[in-house]
Design a protein around this motif. Structure first.
Motif, mmCIF file in Angstrom:
data_model
loop_
_atom_site.group_PDB
_atom_site.id
_atom_site.type_symbol
_atom_site.label_atom_id
_atom_site.label_comp_id
_atom_site.label_asym_id
_atom_site.label_seq_id
_atom_site.Cartn_x
_atom_site.Cartn_y
_atom_site.Cartn_z
ATOM 1 N N ARG A 109 51.110 45.554 46.717
ATOM 2 C CA ARG A 109 49.787 44.968 46.893
ATOM 3 C C ARG A 109 48.916 45.325 45.683
ATOM 4 O O ARG A 109 48.795 46.501 45.312
ATOM 5 N N ILE A 110 48.318 44.333 45.067
ATOM 6 C CA ILE A 110 47.355 44.597 44.004
ATOM 7 C C ILE A 110 46.051 45.055 44.649
ATOM 8 O O ILE A 110 45.449 44.314 45.428
ATOM 9 N N VAL A 111 45.623 46.278 44.341
ATOM 10 C CA VAL A 111 44.408 46.829 44.950
ATOM 11 C C VAL A 111 43.256 46.917 43.958
ATOM 12 O O VAL A 111 42.108 47.150 44.366
ATOM 13 N N ALA A 112 43.530 46.747 42.672
ATOM 14 C CA ALA A 112 42.477 46.754 41.658
ATOM 15 C C ALA A 112 42.972 46.005 40.434
ATOM 16 O O ALA A 112 44.169 45.989 40.142
ATOM 17 N N TRP A 113 42.042 45.382 39.725
ATOM 18 C CA TRP A 113 42.376 44.652 38.506
ATOM 19 C C TRP A 113 41.842 45.413 37.304
ATOM 20 O O TRP A 113 40.645 45.720 37.229
ATOM 21 N N GLY A 114 42.722 45.708 36.364
ATOM 22 C CA GLY A 114 42.318 46.373 35.129
ATOM 23 C C GLY A 114 42.303 45.376 33.980
ATOM 24 O O GLY A 114 43.154 44.488 33.899
ATOM 25 N N TYR A 115 41.330 45.514 33.082
ATOM 26 C CA TYR A 115 41.173 44.607 31.949
ATOM 27 C C TYR A 115 41.192 45.418 30.661
ATOM 28 O O TYR A 115 40.314 46.258 30.431
ATOM 29 N N SER A 116 42.190 45.163 29.811
ATOM 30 C CA SER A 116 42.354 45.966 28.597
ATOM 31 C C SER A 116 42.128 45.192 27.308
ATOM 32 O O SER A 116 42.223 45.768 26.231
ATOM 33 N N GLY A 117 41.857 43.894 27.403
ATOM 34 C CA GLY A 117 41.566 43.117 26.205
ATOM 35 C C GLY A 117 42.779 42.395 25.644
ATOM 36 O O GLY A 117 43.889 42.504 26.152
ATOM 37 N N PHE A 118 42.554 41.650 24.578
ATOM 38 C CA PHE A 118 43.636 40.860 23.988
ATOM 39 C C PHE A 118 44.642 41.747 23.265
ATOM 40 O O PHE A 118 44.280 42.752 22.649
ATOM 41 N N ARG A 119 45.898 41.341 23.353
ATOM 42 C CA ARG A 119 46.964 42.037 22.641
ATOM 43 C C ARG A 119 46.951 41.551 21.199
ATOM 44 O O ARG A 119 47.443 40.458 20.894
ATOM 45 N N TYR B 39 46.677 35.443 22.074
ATOM 46 C CA TYR B 39 47.591 34.684 22.928
ATOM 47 C C TYR B 39 47.740 35.285 24.320
ATOM 48 O O TYR B 39 48.077 34.598 25.290
ATOM 49 N N ASN B 40 47.481 36.595 24.443
ATOM 50 C CA ASN B 40 47.731 37.265 25.716
ATOM 51 C C ASN B 40 46.609 38.253 25.997
ATOM 52 O O ASN B 40 46.417 39.217 25.258
ATOM 53 N N PHE B 41 45.868 37.998 27.082
ATOM 54 C CA PHE B 41 44.850 38.949 27.527
ATOM 55 C C PHE B 41 45.529 39.941 28.462
ATOM 56 O O PHE B 41 46.142 39.545 29.455
ATOM 57 N N LEU B 42 45.412 41.221 28.142
ATOM 58 C CA LEU B 42 46.148 42.254 28.864
ATOM 59 C C LEU B 42 45.459 42.595 30.187
ATOM 60 O O LEU B 42 44.503 43.369 30.232
ATOM 61 N N VAL B 43 45.954 41.992 31.260
ATOM 62 C CA VAL B 43 45.510 42.317 32.616
ATOM 63 C C VAL B 43 46.459 43.382 33.164
ATOM 64 O O VAL B 43 47.680 43.208 33.128
ATOM 65 N N GLU B 44 45.899 44.500 33.656
ATOM 66 C CA GLU B 44 46.714 45.622 34.099
ATOM 67 C C GLU B 44 46.305 46.058 35.511
ATOM 68 O O GLU B 44 45.502 46.983 35.673
ATOM 69 N N PRO B 45 46.842 45.404 36.523
ATOM 70 C CA PRO B 45 46.448 45.743 37.890
ATOM 71 C C PRO B 45 47.023 47.059 38.384
ATOM 72 O O PRO B 45 48.084 47.502 37.917
ATOM 73 N N MET B 46 46.318 47.660 39.322
ATOM 74 C CA MET B 46 46.871 48.779 40.072
ATOM 75 C C MET B 46 47.551 48.204 41.305
ATOM 76 O O MET B 46 46.936 47.458 42.075
ATOM 77 N N ILE B 47 48.828 48.530 41.487
ATOM 78 C CA ILE B 47 49.564 48.080 42.648
ATOM 79 C C ILE B 47 49.802 49.252 43.588
ATOM 80 O O ILE B 47 49.857 50.400 43.172
ATOM 81 N N MET B 48 49.959 48.929 44.861
ATOM 82 C CA MET B 48 50.280 49.939 45.864
ATOM 83 C C MET B 48 51.466 49.460 46.680
ATOM 84 O O MET B 48 51.587 48.257 46.980
ATOM 85 N N SER B 49 52.331 50.361 47.033
ATOM 86 C CA SER B 49 53.433 50.030 47.921
ATOM 87 C C SER B 49 52.875 49.442 49.211
ATOM 88 O O SER B 49 52.037 50.048 49.882
ATOM 89 N N GLU B 50 53.301 48.237 49.571
ATOM 90 C CA GLU B 50 52.796 47.613 50.800
ATOM 91 C C GLU B 50 53.219 48.395 52.027
ATOM 92 O O GLU B 50 52.454 48.511 52.995
#
Length: 331
Positions: free
Chosen positions: A137-147, A230-241
């Motif tokens: 489960r994605i519980v948070a969305w992280g934004y790190s900018g363009f690669r 070309y790629n915006f680095l989205v880095e979500p926090m996932i949790m074991s469902e």
């Protein structure tokens, strides 16, 4: 005897209460590929702060891929062997292909677009899909900018400049095919091996966010930066469902609310830190070059997008996102 009995019962109650507290208070593990100061770290520390303020639970961060590669941690979370992990979205794609829509080259062109996609209806659908497909489960969305592209050999301002360079990419088919559309065959490699590979000249370059390039000290093994998008680095926090479902409704709600707070913090962190990272890397001696991406965009979107229409949810799904972003639809 009566007095002794009362003391015995009181002690027994204390022991029982202590055991109960130990059972109900969780100690979660959170895996990160990144290090201290990274976007992943900013997201995670805020999440832990909020969660511990709302519950009796605690959480510990394991940085620098201590618990395995990002794809391995997705798998571990899926089977319930790991509680949380923060990963680049491209490392979830093999387990839940529809999130690959966020990795299509030039799909996300600004931070505002990243937030609009992930925090709205599209984001909710992707959350549900990862639960269904991957057991996380994605519980948070992280934004790190363009690669942005870095390399140790020469300035890269055009596609001709890119030719002949050995470029590392994550083990993600969309990103591999993007570089192939630009005329080179990249080298897939796990993040944990990258610095050494750059240092030993196994590969000439790679792409990553400015913040991560700074915190990982890639300036020690790379000399040139090319400002590609070309790629915006989205880095979500996932949790074991499975772990999520084991929690009480109160803790589940605390996790969700903590994730929202961490998401908002990640946005502000990127706005504040990205320009500072760029300035610091230039100060450390890296050359920063602007790139006219017209040809890059044309080649990547023409060659790569159609190949992945079906896996990311179909043309209609892509067009719904493009409409959301007020961009032209595709056929």
């Amino acid at each position: 005897m009566k007095k002794i009995k009362i003391k015995s019962l009181t002690f027994g109650c204390l022991v029982a209460c202590a055991m109960s507290m130990n059972v109900t208070a969780a100690q979660f593990k959170i895996a990160l590929g990144g290090n201290e100061g990274s976007g992943q770290y900013a997201l995670s520390t805020k999440f832990v702060q909020e969660l511990e303020a709302r519950t009796d639970d605690t959480a510990k961060l394991f940085l620098n891929s201590q618990l395995g590669s990002e794809q391995n941690t997705v798998n571990d979370a899926a089977i319930g062997a790991l509680d949380f992990s923060v990963v680049a979205i491209n490392n979830i794609t093999p387990f839940s292909p529809t999130v690959g829509v966020l990795t299509l080259p030039y799909m996300i062109q600004t931070l505002d677009e990243a937030a609009k996609i992930t925090q709205g209806e599209v984001g909710e659908q992707l959350i549900n899909n990862t639960i269904r497909d991957a057991g996380v489960r994605i519980v948070a969305w992280g934004y790190s900018g363009f690669r942005v592209l870095s390399n140790s050999k020469r300035p890269v301002k055009t596609l001709d400049d890119l030719q002949g360079l050995v470029i590392r990419v994550p083990k993600n088919e969309i990103m591999i095919d993007t570089y192939r559309s630009w005329g080179i065959n990249p080298t897939p490699m796990a993040w944990a091996s990258l610095f050494t590979a750059l240092q030993q000249k196994v590969v000439d370059g790679q792409d990553l966010s400015l913040i991560d390039i700074k915190t990982s000290k890639f300036d020690e093994v790379q000399s040139y930066l090319s400002d590609i998008h070309y790629n915006f680095l989205v880095e979500p926090m996932i949790m074991s469902e499975s772990v999520f479902q084991e929690q009480t409704p109160e803790v589940q709600n605390a996790i969700i609310e903590s994730g929202k707070m961490a998401t908002a913090h990640s946005l502000e962190f990127l706005k504040r830190e990205e320009a500072l990272a760029k300035a610091e890397l230039i100060k450390r001696g890296m050359e920063f070059d602007e790139v006219d991406e017209s040809e890059w965009i044309e080649r990547a979107t023409t060659a790569v997008w159609p190949k992945y229409y079906e896996s990311v949810g179909g043309v209609d799904k892509i067009n719904s996102i493009l409409r959301l972003l007020n961009r032209p639809e595709v056929n």
